[in-house]
Design a protein around this motif. Structure first.
Motif, PDB file in Angstrom:
ATOM      1  N   ILE A  15       0.846  -1.206   0.000  1.00  0.00           N
ATOM      2  CA  ILE A  15       0.000   0.000   0.000  1.00  0.00           C
ATOM      3  C   ILE A  15       0.880   1.254   0.000  1.00  0.00           C
ATOM      4  N   ALA A  16       1.932   1.243   0.819  1.00  0.00           N
ATOM      5  CA  ALA A  16       2.823   2.406   0.904  1.00  0.00           C
ATOM      6  C   ALA A  16       3.496   2.703  -0.427  1.00  0.00           C
ATOM      7  N   GLY A  46       1.056   5.148  -1.775  1.00  0.00           N
ATOM      8  CA  GLY A  46       1.762   6.160  -1.009  1.00  0.00           C
ATOM      9  C   GLY A  46       2.926   6.732  -1.791  1.00  0.00           C
ATOM     10  N   GLU A  47       3.834   7.290  -1.070  1.00  0.00           N
ATOM     11  CA  GLU A  47       4.938   8.019  -1.694  1.00  0.00           C
ATOM     12  C   GLU A  47       6.228   7.220  -1.823  1.00  0.00           C
ATOM     13  N   GLN A  48       6.267   6.027  -1.264  1.00  0.00           N
ATOM     14  CA  GLN A  48       7.482   5.230  -1.393  1.00  0.00           C
ATOM     15  C   GLN A  48       7.550   4.582  -2.764  1.00  0.00           C
ATOM     16  N   SER A  49       8.762   4.325  -3.225  1.00  0.00           N
ATOM     17  CA  SER A  49       8.938   3.643  -4.502  1.00  0.00           C
ATOM     18  C   SER A  49       9.184   2.156  -4.248  1.00  0.00           C
ATOM     19  N   PHE A  50       8.867   1.361  -5.246  1.00  0.00           N
ATOM     20  CA  PHE A  50       9.070  -0.082  -5.154  1.00  0.00           C
ATOM     21  C   PHE A  50      10.555  -0.412  -5.266  1.00  0.00           C
ATOM     22  N   ASP A  71      10.325  -5.971  -4.547  1.00  0.00           N
ATOM     23  CA  ASP A  71       8.902  -5.805  -4.218  1.00  0.00           C
ATOM     24  C   ASP A  71       8.008  -5.766  -5.449  1.00  0.00           C
ATOM     25  N   LYS A  72       8.581  -5.664  -6.616  1.00  0.00           N
ATOM     26  CA  LYS A  72       7.791  -5.419  -7.818  1.00  0.00           C
ATOM     27  C   LYS A  72       6.868  -6.576  -8.185  1.00  0.00           C
ATOM     28  N   ASP A  73       7.177  -7.782  -7.741  1.00  0.00           N
ATOM     29  CA  ASP A  73       6.324  -8.930  -8.068  1.00  0.00           C
ATOM     30  C   ASP A  73       5.251  -9.184  -7.014  1.00  0.00           C
TER      31      ASP A  73
END
Length: 108
Positions: free
Chosen positions: A42-43, A47-51, A55-57
């Protein structure tokens, strides 16, 4: 699938594939871990965090299903009928919050 069917399906899976339920403390720790994975997605997705590359999968639906699975495990092993519990909880919220949200200026 109804909630009752989900509880029965998880119970059957645990008893055949999972061998047995982890104890309640282990399942509580696992629930916390799974909720953290939902929060991470969710973040990054909303939200403003990047993957990160790792985490991309990750898929939100899968992580929410993991949370639901552990909640069902905890309910099963503590003798809670989640259908009944949810119905009672919704009735409580309906009575308690009958006008609360409608009168909340922040929600308009």
């Amino acid at each position: 699938m109804t909630i009752e069917e989900a509880q029965q399906t998880v119970d059957a899976w645990i008893k055949t594939t999972g061998v047995r339920y982890f104890n309640e403390l282990t399942n509580m720790a696992m629930l916390t871990e799974e909720v953290g994975e939902v929060a991470r997605i969710i973040a990054r997705q909303y939200g403003e965090q990047s993957f990160k590359e790792s985490d991309k999968d990750k898929v939100l639906a899968d992580e929410l299903a993991d949370v639901l699975f552990v909640v069902i495990c905890l309910a099963n092993q503590t003798g809670i009928d989640l259908t009944d519990a949810l119905n009672r909880n919704l009735a409580k919220k309906t009575q308690r919050d009958a006008t609360r949200h409608k009168n909340n200026e922040k929600l308009k």
